[in-house]
Design a protein around this motif. Structure first.
Motif, PDB file in Angstrom:
ATOM      1  N   ARG A  39      21.819  17.433  50.207  1.00  0.00           N
ATOM      2  CA  ARG A  39      21.527  16.009  50.390  1.00  0.00           C
ATOM      3  C   ARG A  39      22.786  15.201  50.645  1.00  0.00           C
ATOM      4  N   SER A  40      23.909  15.722  50.162  1.00  0.00           N
ATOM      5  CA  SER A  40      25.170  14.999  50.377  1.00  0.00           C
ATOM      6  C   SER A  40      25.455  14.844  51.869  1.00  0.00           C
ATOM      7  N   MET A  41      24.999  15.799  52.684  1.00  0.00           N
ATOM      8  CA  MET A  41      25.266  15.727  54.116  1.00  0.00           C
ATOM      9  C   MET A  41      24.586  14.509  54.736  1.00  0.00           C
ATOM     10  N   ILE A  42      23.317  14.327  54.456  1.00  0.00           N
ATOM     11  CA  ILE A  42      22.588  13.218  55.075  1.00  0.00           C
ATOM     12  C   ILE A  42      23.050  11.884  54.489  1.00  0.00           C
ATOM     13  N   THR A  43      23.390  11.874  53.198  1.00  0.00           N
ATOM     14  CA  THR A  43      23.880  10.651  52.568  1.00  0.00           C
ATOM     15  C   THR A  43      25.210  10.222  53.182  1.00  0.00           C
ATOM     16  N   MET A  44      26.096  11.180  53.385  1.00  0.00           N
ATOM     17  CA  MET A  44      27.398  10.851  53.979  1.00  0.00           C
ATOM     18  C   MET A  44      27.243  10.417  55.435  1.00  0.00           C
ATOM     19  N   ALA A  45      26.304  11.040  56.156  1.00  0.00           N
ATOM     20  CA  ALA A  45      26.069  10.649  57.546  1.00  0.00           C
ATOM     21  C   ALA A  45      25.520   9.229  57.625  1.00  0.00           C
ATOM     22  N   ILE A  46      24.592   8.898  56.736  1.00  0.00           N
ATOM     23  CA  ILE A  46      24.034   7.542  56.722  1.00  0.00           C
ATOM     24  C   ILE A  46      25.118   6.537  56.347  1.00  0.00           C
ATOM     25  N   GLN A  47      25.937   6.876  55.367  1.00  0.00           N
ATOM     26  CA  GLN A  47      27.018   5.980  54.971  1.00  0.00           C
ATOM     27  C   GLN A  47      27.991   5.748  56.134  1.00  0.00           C
ATOM     28  N   PHE A  48      28.303   6.795  56.848  1.00  0.00           N
ATOM     29  CA  PHE A  48      29.190   6.671  58.006  1.00  0.00           C
ATOM     30  C   PHE A  48      28.579   5.752  59.068  1.00  0.00           C
ATOM     31  N   LEU A  49      27.287   5.922  59.334  1.00  0.00           N
ATOM     32  CA  LEU A  49      26.622   5.057  60.315  1.00  0.00           C
ATOM     33  C   LEU A  49      26.605   3.595  59.862  1.00  0.00           C
ATOM     34  N   PHE A  50      26.351   3.380  58.579  1.00  0.00           N
ATOM     35  CA  PHE A  50      26.348   2.009  58.069  1.00  0.00           C
ATOM     36  C   PHE A  50      27.696   1.333  58.299  1.00  0.00           C
ATOM     37  N   LEU A  51      28.765   2.055  58.063  1.00  0.00           N
ATOM     38  CA  LEU A  51      30.091   1.446  58.139  1.00  0.00           C
ATOM     39  C   LEU A  51      30.634   1.370  59.569  1.00  0.00           C
ATOM     40  N   THR A  52      30.307   2.345  60.412  1.00  0.00           N
ATOM     41  CA  THR A  52      30.895   2.361  61.754  1.00  0.00           C
ATOM     42  C   THR A  52      29.962   1.789  62.825  1.00  0.00           C
ATOM     43  N   ARG A  53      28.747   2.252  62.868  1.00  0.00           N
ATOM     44  CA  ARG A  53      27.812   1.832  63.923  1.00  0.00           C
ATOM     45  C   ARG A  53      27.255   0.437  63.664  1.00  0.00           C
ATOM     46  N   TYR A  54      26.877   0.178  62.420  1.00  0.00           N
ATOM     47  CA  TYR A  54      26.231  -1.098  62.090  1.00  0.00           C
ATOM     48  C   TYR A  54      27.221  -2.132  61.584  1.00  0.00           C
ATOM     49  N   CYS A 107      15.092  13.837  57.544  1.00  0.00           N
ATOM     50  CA  CYS A 107      16.411  14.275  58.020  1.00  0.00           C
ATOM     51  C   CYS A 107      16.428  14.449  59.534  1.00  0.00           C
ATOM     52  N   ILE A 108      15.375  15.014  60.077  1.00  0.00           N
ATOM     53  CA  ILE A 108      15.310  15.208  61.528  1.00  0.00           C
ATOM     54  C   ILE A 108      15.294  13.861  62.249  1.00  0.00           C
ATOM     55  N   LEU A 109      14.544  12.899  61.719  1.00  0.00           N
ATOM     56  CA  LEU A 109      14.506  11.571  62.337  1.00  0.00           C
ATOM     57  C   LEU A 109      15.865  10.890  62.286  1.00  0.00           C
ATOM     58  N   VAL A 110      16.612  11.081  61.205  1.00  0.00           N
ATOM     59  CA  VAL A 110      17.955  10.506  61.120  1.00  0.00           C
ATOM     60  C   VAL A 110      18.856  11.125  62.180  1.00  0.00           C
ATOM     61  N   VAL A 111      18.783  12.448  62.316  1.00  0.00           N
ATOM     62  CA  VAL A 111      19.645  13.138  63.283  1.00  0.00           C
ATOM     63  C   VAL A 111      19.242  12.798  64.712  1.00  0.00           C
ATOM     64  N   VAL A 112      17.945  12.814  65.006  1.00  0.00           N
ATOM     65  CA  VAL A 112      17.480  12.551  66.367  1.00  0.00           C
ATOM     66  C   VAL A 112      17.635  11.067  66.717  1.00  0.00           C
ATOM     67  N   GLY A 113      17.234  10.192  65.791  1.00  0.00           N
ATOM     68  CA  GLY A 113      17.311   8.758  66.065  1.00  0.00           C
ATOM     69  C   GLY A 113      18.731   8.239  66.028  1.00  0.00           C
ATOM     70  N   GLY A 114      19.489   8.711  65.057  1.00  0.00           N
ATOM     71  CA  GLY A 114      20.903   8.371  64.925  1.00  0.00           C
ATOM     72  C   GLY A 114      21.225   6.916  65.141  1.00  0.00           C
ATOM     73  N   THR A 115      21.944   6.634  66.198  1.00  0.00           N
ATOM     74  CA  THR A 115      22.423   5.270  66.443  1.00  0.00           C
ATOM     75  C   THR A 115      21.354   4.348  67.017  1.00  0.00           C
ATOM     76  N   ASN A 116      20.188   4.877  67.384  1.00  0.00           N
ATOM     77  CA  ASN A 116      19.116   4.032  67.913  1.00  0.00           C
ATOM     78  C   ASN A 116      18.273   3.403  66.817  1.00  0.00           C
ATOM     79  N   LEU A 117      18.464   3.801  65.577  1.00  0.00           N
ATOM     80  CA  LEU A 117      17.694   3.271  64.463  1.00  0.00           C
ATOM     81  C   LEU A 117      18.346   2.013  63.911  1.00  0.00           C
ATOM     82  N   THR A 118      17.526   1.132  63.367  1.00  0.00           N
ATOM     83  CA  THR A 118      18.092  -0.029  62.677  1.00  0.00           C
ATOM     84  C   THR A 118      18.612   0.408  61.316  1.00  0.00           C
ATOM     85  N   ALA A 119      19.437  -0.420  60.723  1.00  0.00           N
ATOM     86  CA  ALA A 119      19.995  -0.100  59.407  1.00  0.00           C
ATOM     87  C   ALA A 119      18.882   0.005  58.365  1.00  0.00           C
TER      88      ALA A 119
END
Length: 181
Positions: A39-54, A107-119
């Motif tokens: 779970r740390s993988m998806i949490t760290m990926a979401i945190q990275f997106l929050f800080l860099t993309r959004y 998890c798949i939706l986070v990976v596939v949607g990635g930067t196209n998803l809202t925060a």
């Protein structure tokens, strides 16, 4: 490091060979604890997106990430719920299967949607991922208690070592994998 890996493989084989504990259940137990560590993988990926993309402020990103931990606060109720409301006559296996699908889908939706998803959508997917993990954790812990009673002398100690070993491996793999996301 290599010696520790061989020791873990040897210990795992010894646990899985025990007929009184049930190999398939133990495999599911190890897989769930590995998954919980991952779970740390998806949490760290979401945190990275929050800080860099959004470009969220650290306080707002922390607030969004804190919502991911809410499903873990209700673990007591998940155990009661799964015991009272069986699915297809099963109080354990069906919930593990359904929560695994929920967790994988999020998890798949986070990976596939990635930067196209809202925060907010990203946060909700993180909450669904945590909900699936929390319910599965309760169910698998119940399976572990049932199996540990089959060997009163060393069953619980061996199962705890087995579970936490897979949890640690999942955490290491999740942290390493988050860099690639």
């Amino acid at each position: 490091m290599i010696g520790a890996s061989f020791a873990l493989v040897s210990f795992t084989n010894r646990i899985l060979d025990r007929r009184d504990l049930g190999g398939r259940k133990l495999f599911a137990l190890g897989l769930q604890y590995f998954n919980t560590g991952m779970r740390s993988m998806i949490t760290m990926a979401i945190q990275f997106l929050f800080l860099t993309r959004y470009n969220l402020e650290p306080a707002q990103a922390s607030l969004y990430l804190s919502f991911q931990h809410l499903p873990w606060t209700w673990k007591l109720f998940y155990g009661i719920f799964t015991d009272v409301f069986p699915i297809c006559g099963s109080t354990k296996r069906a919930y593990v299967f359904l929560m695994g699908i929920l967790q994988a889908s999020a998890c798949i939706l986070v990976v596939v949607g990635g930067t196209n998803l809202t925060a907010t959508t990203l946060m909700l997917l993180g909450v669904l991922n945590s909900l699936g993990g929390a319910v599965m954790d309760v169910v698998v812990d119940g399976m572990m208690v049932i199996n540990s009673r089959k060997d009163p002398t060393s069953g619980s100690e061996e199962l705890q070592a087995y579970s936490w070993g897979f949890y640690g491996l999942g955490g290491i793999a999740g942290c390493l994998g988050s860099g690639f996301l």
